[in-house]
Scaffold this motif. Structure first.
Motif, PDB file in Angstrom:
ATOM      1  N   PRO A  70      54.260  47.051  48.334  1.00  0.00           N
ATOM      2  CA  PRO A  70      53.129  47.994  48.275  1.00  0.00           C
ATOM      3  C   PRO A  70      52.043  47.479  47.334  1.00  0.00           C
ATOM      4  O   PRO A  70      52.194  46.456  46.659  1.00  0.00           O
ATOM      5  N   HIS A  71      50.938  48.199  47.303  1.00  0.00           N
ATOM      6  CA  HIS A  71      49.775  47.782  46.518  1.00  0.00           C
ATOM      7  C   HIS A  71      50.169  47.529  45.066  1.00  0.00           C
ATOM      8  O   HIS A  71      50.752  48.385  44.403  1.00  0.00           O
ATOM      9  N   GLN A  72      49.804  46.337  44.595  1.00  0.00           N
ATOM     10  CA  GLN A  72      50.050  45.944  43.215  1.00  0.00           C
ATOM     11  C   GLN A  72      48.709  45.635  42.559  1.00  0.00           C
ATOM     12  O   GLN A  72      47.879  44.909  43.120  1.00  0.00           O
ATOM     13  N   VAL A  73      48.497  46.190  41.387  1.00  0.00           N
ATOM     14  CA  VAL A  73      47.248  45.947  40.657  1.00  0.00           C
ATOM     15  C   VAL A  73      47.431  44.702  39.800  1.00  0.00           C
ATOM     16  O   VAL A  73      48.389  44.605  39.014  1.00  0.00           O
ATOM     17  N   ALA A  74      46.507  43.755  39.961  1.00  0.00           N
ATOM     18  CA  ALA A  74      46.559  42.505  39.207  1.00  0.00           C
ATOM     19  C   ALA A  74      45.178  42.224  38.634  1.00  0.00           C
ATOM     20  O   ALA A  74      44.155  42.632  39.195  1.00  0.00           O
ATOM     21  N   ILE A  75      45.139  41.509  37.507  1.00  0.00           N
ATOM     22  CA  ILE A  75      43.899  41.162  36.822  1.00  0.00           C
ATOM     23  C   ILE A  75      43.591  39.696  37.106  1.00  0.00           C
ATOM     24  O   ILE A  75      44.430  38.817  36.880  1.00  0.00           O
ATOM     25  N   THR A  76      42.400  39.449  37.603  1.00  0.00           N
ATOM     26  CA  THR A  76      42.013  38.078  37.932  1.00  0.00           C
ATOM     27  C   THR A  76      41.608  37.317  36.670  1.00  0.00           C
ATOM     28  O   THR A  76      41.575  37.870  35.561  1.00  0.00           O
ATOM     29  N   LYS A  77      41.283  36.063  36.853  1.00  0.00           N
ATOM     30  CA  LYS A  77      40.902  35.214  35.732  1.00  0.00           C
ATOM     31  C   LYS A  77      39.622  35.692  35.074  1.00  0.00           C
ATOM     32  O   LYS A  77      39.445  35.530  33.859  1.00  0.00           O
ATOM     33  N   ASP A  78      38.726  36.286  35.846  1.00  0.00           N
ATOM     34  CA  ASP A  78      37.465  36.800  35.305  1.00  0.00           C
ATOM     35  C   ASP A  78      37.548  38.295  35.020  1.00  0.00           C
ATOM     36  O   ASP A  78      36.527  38.995  35.062  1.00  0.00           O
ATOM     37  N   ASN A  79      38.770  38.804  34.763  1.00  0.00           N
ATOM     38  CA  ASN A  79      38.999  40.182  34.296  1.00  0.00           C
ATOM     39  C   ASN A  79      38.543  41.235  35.298  1.00  0.00           C
ATOM     40  O   ASN A  79      37.964  42.260  34.922  1.00  0.00           O
ATOM     41  N   ALA A  80      38.820  41.018  36.557  1.00  0.00           N
ATOM     42  CA  ALA A  80      38.540  42.014  37.589  1.00  0.00           C
ATOM     43  C   ALA A  80      39.864  42.548  38.103  1.00  0.00           C
ATOM     44  O   ALA A  80      40.761  41.790  38.495  1.00  0.00           O
ATOM     45  N   ALA A  81      40.011  43.879  38.062  1.00  0.00           N
ATOM     46  CA  ALA A  81      41.248  44.511  38.522  1.00  0.00           C
ATOM     47  C   ALA A  81      41.181  44.713  40.031  1.00  0.00           C
ATOM     48  O   ALA A  81      40.292  45.394  40.542  1.00  0.00           O
ATOM     49  N   ILE A  82      42.131  44.129  40.722  1.00  0.00           N
ATOM     50  CA  ILE A  82      42.164  44.245  42.175  1.00  0.00           C
ATOM     51  C   ILE A  82      43.538  44.738  42.608  1.00  0.00           C
ATOM     52  O   ILE A  82      44.545  44.554  41.909  1.00  0.00           O
ATOM     53  N   SER A  83      43.565  45.381  43.777  1.00  0.00           N
ATOM     54  CA  SER A  83      44.807  45.907  44.334  1.00  0.00           C
ATOM     55  C   SER A  83      45.154  45.096  45.579  1.00  0.00           C
ATOM     56  O   SER A  83      44.319  44.954  46.488  1.00  0.00           O
ATOM     57  N   ILE A  84      46.388  44.586  45.620  1.00  0.00           N
ATOM     58  CA  ILE A  84      46.811  43.703  46.705  1.00  0.00           C
ATOM     59  C   ILE A  84      48.149  44.178  47.238  1.00  0.00           C
ATOM     60  O   ILE A  84      49.055  44.522  46.459  1.00  0.00           O
ATOM     61  N   ASP A  85      48.297  44.201  48.544  1.00  0.00           N
ATOM     62  CA  ASP A  85      49.615  44.392  49.155  1.00  0.00           C
ATOM     63  C   ASP A  85      49.855  43.250  50.135  1.00  0.00           C
ATOM     64  O   ASP A  85      48.920  42.692  50.704  1.00  0.00           O
ATOM     65  N   ALA A 116      55.392  37.585  40.499  1.00  0.00           N
ATOM     66  CA  ALA A 116      54.756  36.343  40.955  1.00  0.00           C
ATOM     67  C   ALA A 116      53.299  36.575  41.343  1.00  0.00           C
ATOM     68  O   ALA A 116      52.430  35.732  41.098  1.00  0.00           O
ATOM     69  N   LEU A 117      53.015  37.737  41.929  1.00  0.00           N
ATOM     70  CA  LEU A 117      51.634  38.039  42.321  1.00  0.00           C
ATOM     71  C   LEU A 117      50.724  38.094  41.101  1.00  0.00           C
ATOM     72  O   LEU A 117      49.631  37.514  41.098  1.00  0.00           O
ATOM     73  N   ARG A 118      51.141  38.798  40.069  1.00  0.00           N
ATOM     74  CA  ARG A 118      50.316  38.880  38.863  1.00  0.00           C
ATOM     75  C   ARG A 118      50.113  37.508  38.221  1.00  0.00           C
ATOM     76  O   ARG A 118      49.044  37.216  37.677  1.00  0.00           O
ATOM     77  N   SER A 119      51.139  36.676  38.273  1.00  0.00           N
ATOM     78  CA  SER A 119      51.024  35.342  37.692  1.00  0.00           C
ATOM     79  C   SER A 119      50.043  34.473  38.479  1.00  0.00           C
ATOM     80  O   SER A 119      49.230  33.750  37.898  1.00  0.00           O
ATOM     81  N   VAL A 120      50.092  34.559  39.808  1.00  0.00           N
ATOM     82  CA  VAL A 120      49.208  33.723  40.636  1.00  0.00           C
ATOM     83  C   VAL A 120      47.768  34.213  40.558  1.00  0.00           C
ATOM     84  O   VAL A 120      46.833  33.426  40.366  1.00  0.00           O
ATOM     85  N   VAL A 121      47.566  35.529  40.689  1.00  0.00           N
ATOM     86  CA  VAL A 121      46.208  36.075  40.681  1.00  0.00           C
ATOM     87  C   VAL A 121      45.565  35.905  39.315  1.00  0.00           C
ATOM     88  O   VAL A 121      44.340  35.709  39.208  1.00  0.00           O
ATOM     89  N   GLY A 122      46.344  35.977  38.239  1.00  0.00           N
ATOM     90  CA  GLY A 122      45.767  35.839  36.903  1.00  0.00           C
ATOM     91  C   GLY A 122      45.188  34.470  36.636  1.00  0.00           C
ATOM     92  O   GLY A 122      44.439  34.296  35.676  1.00  0.00           O
ATOM     93  N   GLY A 123      45.497  33.480  37.471  1.00  0.00           N
ATOM     94  CA  GLY A 123      44.985  32.125  37.243  1.00  0.00           C
ATOM     95  C   GLY A 123      43.789  31.757  38.092  1.00  0.00           C
ATOM     96  O   GLY A 123      43.300  30.626  37.995  1.00  0.00           O
TER      97      GLY A 123
END
Length: 323
Positions: A70-85, A116-123
């Protein structure tokens, strides 16, 4: 009667024992057999006979399966919060390990996928998250497969299904899209005007070339016509002069004198008061007398002196007879 009851009980017990010891596994299923708590192997497909007293089994499905994260909130490298499923596709390759190594395969894979999603998106940046889904899918699959491999499970594919950026980012993306469309429209219009101008210039150039070629051909044809006309006039004049020369050679001097006198008559009949004659009037009168007397031409030439007789083919009388 008692014997019959005993036999019935034995038969019933045998049927129950046979039912509990006989298992059937389908082609895509395997049975992990536990005997007295220890794994003794996997069996199937087909008919599997078990010891109903000591053996216990767990059924494992070998088909490729999937579950939804389900939708997971992750923070990108430029500090943008996005929701991904996204979806995870997996397949059991080792039934024994999938039962022994992990307690809840789907639950463990779900939590592992979120981490893993948070780790990948954060980079990576937000723009890369929106435009490079294939790279995110590959990175998640590699990270999940590294962990699930020891569980006897192979992650075959990961597909990001939906990415929802923050509302402010969505508004900015909408404005950017509108600006990009306007820019493309302007570029297309400018390109069309450029092509139209090029085509118009090309048409004018072709028209000028065609007009110049037409004028050149007209000039050439006019010059050719004038040349042909001049040649015809020259040929006509040469023919007239030749004919006049031929006629003049056939005339005698009396005829010439007569024509000369007729010309003088027409000149005298004109309204002019001044006349220009090619000889003196006295010479003209003397010439007429000579011509009528047969003693010379109308106009003496350089080879025939004045008063010399004219040799016109007639026999002149002797001087003494005339005397």
């Amino acid at each position: 009667m008692i014997v019959g009851i005993v036999i019935a009980v034995v038969v019933l017990a045998a049927l129950v024992a046979l039912g509990t010891s006989l298992r059937i596994a389908r082609e895509y299923q395997r049975l992990v057999v536990f005997r007295l708590g220890r794994v003794v192997g996997t069996k199937g497909p087909g008919v599997v006979f078990l010891n109903p007293v000591t053996d216990r089994t767990q059924l494992v499905d070998l088909r490729e399966q999937f579950f939804e994260v389900p939708h997971q909130v992750a923070i990108t490298k430029d500090n943008a919060a996005i929701s991904i499923d996204f979806l995870i596709f997996y397949k059991v390759v080792d039934p024994r390990q999938s039962v022994v190594a992990v307690q809840d395969l789907k639950g463990a894979a779900l939590n592992l996928a979120a981490t893993a999603l948070r780790s990948v998106v954060g980079g990576i940046s937000l723009d890369d998250v929106l435009s490079k889904r294939e790279e995110i899918n590959a990175a998640l699959r590699v990270r999940l497969d590294e962990v699930t491999e020891r569980w006897g499970v192979k992650v075959t594919n990961v597909e990001v299904r939906e990415v929802n950026p923050p509302p402010t980012v969505q508004e900015a993306m909408t404005r950017q899209m509108a600006a990009e469309r306007a820019r493309r429209a302007l570029v297309t219009e400018a390109e069309g005007q450029k092509q139209a101008a090029v085509l118009a210039a090309e048409g004018e150039r072709q028209a000028a070339i065609t007009l110049a070629e037409g004028q050149q051909q007209a000039t050439v044809l006019a010059a050719e016509g004038e040349r042909q006309a001049a040649r015809l006039r020259a040929q006509g004049l040469a023919g007239a002069l030749t004919e006049l020369e031929t006629v003049a050679r056939g005339l005698d001097e009396r005829t010439l004198a007569l024509q000369y006198l007729q010309t003088l008559q027409r000149v005298g009949e004109s309204a002019g008061s001044t006349f220009v004659l090619p000889m003196e009037l006295a010479d003209l009168a003397a010439g007429v007398r000579r011509l009528l007397a047969g003693t010379g031409p109308l106009v003496p030439g350089p080879d025939r002196p004045e008063g010399a007789p004219v040799d016109d083919g007639t026999v002149q009388p002797a001087a003494d007879s005339l005397a």
